[in-house]
Scaffold this active site. Structure first.
Site, PDB file in Angstrom:
ATOM      1  N   TYR A   1      -1.893  -0.624  10.407  1.00 30.63           N
ATOM      2  CA  TYR A   1      -2.061  -1.067   9.025  1.00 30.63           C
ATOM      3  C   TYR A   1      -0.861  -0.653   8.177  1.00 30.63           C
ATOM      4  CZ  TYR A   1      -3.897  -1.253   4.257  1.00 30.63           C
ATOM      5  OH  TYR A   1      -4.060  -1.506   2.912  1.00 30.63           O
TER       6      TYR A   1
ATOM      7  N   SER B   1       0.862  -1.192   0.000  1.00 32.01           N
ATOM      8  CA  SER B   1       0.000   0.000   0.000  1.00 32.01           C
ATOM      9  C   SER B   1       0.893   1.234   0.000  1.00 32.01           C
ATOM     10  CB  SER B   1      -0.887   0.011   1.255  1.00 32.01           C
ATOM     11  OG  SER B   1      -1.491   1.283   1.457  1.00 32.01           O
TER      12      SER B   1
END
Length: 249
Positions: free
Chosen positions: A154, A140
């Site tokens: 995350y 990501s």
């Protein structure tokens, strides 16, 4: 050239759309996720559109590490070879550190990092035995920098899996096995519906995954996708002062 592609987290969102787009390009599919009913529906949809494709599905919870090895090995036995592994399964829940929700950050960490480690180990065993293939890690853009709030854990897991895949690439340099790390920006999915980030930067699932599939097919070592605006934004996120970088996400 047709390939056999294994995709985890394929029951919805980016994983399901990757399956659709890879099938449209002529590839066969090994699809795994927790929600077997969704996988069966996706299989039926793909075969209705592309009856000459082969699609196999298996239930998989990536936090069940023994099951990860069983499922990957089972798919390899089904097809004889797996040309490409796409480690996509992940979780987006989380909370600011120190606010009493350790359980949420732990669950995300166990799923996104330890689960990805198990998938990487299982895939790498098969790739080493085959002596060829392509490994893809879906990270990501949040991996570029430590981030505040609900995405702290995350982002840390996504940085971890990117380094994991890069370490695998270092091990396999000079072999016919390729490794790609993808850094998706804000692409419409179940995860972004819960944690939307900057809504002005979200692209549709179809367009975002099209950029992912293009980078995968080119076997790029790494790619921020879609390239615009996430390549310059990823650079800015990594290098701007933290007071400014935190506003981008």
């Amino acid at each position: 050239m047709s390939k056999t592609i294994l995709i985890t987290g394929a029951s919805s969102g980016l994983g399901a759309e990757m399956a659709r787009q890879f099938a449209a390009k002529g590839h066969d599919l090994a699809l795994a996720a927790r929600r077997l009913d969704n996988l069966e529906a996706l299989k039926a949809e793909i075969l209705a559109a592309h009856p000459d494709r082969r699609v196999e599905v298996r239930a998989l919870d990536v936090t069940d590490h023994d099951q990860v090895f069983e499922v990957f090995r089972g798919f390899a036995e089904d097809f004889g070879t797996i040309d490409r592994f796409v480690v996509n399964a992940g979780l987006g829940k989380g909370a600011p550190l120190g606010t009493g929700r350790f359980y949420a950050n732990r669950q995300t960490s166990e799923t996104n990092f330890i689960g990805a480690l198990a998938q990487t180990e299982a895939a790498a065993e098969i790739l080493r035995e085959q002596g060829h293939g392509h490994f893809v890690m879906v990270s990501s853009v949040s991996a570029m920098r430590g981030l505040p709030g609900n995405v702290t854990a995350y982002a840390a897991t996504k940085a971890g899996v990117a380094h994991l895949a890069e370490g695998l690439r270092a091990d396999l340099l000079g072999t016919p096995i390729k490794v790609t790390v993808l850094y998706p920006g804000f692409i419409e999915s179940e995860m972004t519906s819960r944690n939307p980030g900057n809504k002005m930067l979200i692209v549709s699932t179809e367009d975002g995954v099209r950029a992912m599939v293009s980078a995968i097919e080119k076997e790029k070592a790494s790619a921020a996708v879609p390239q615009w605006p996430w390549e310059p934004l990823g650079f800015a996120l990594k290098h701007l002062p933290l007071t400014l970088a935190r506003r981008l996400m």
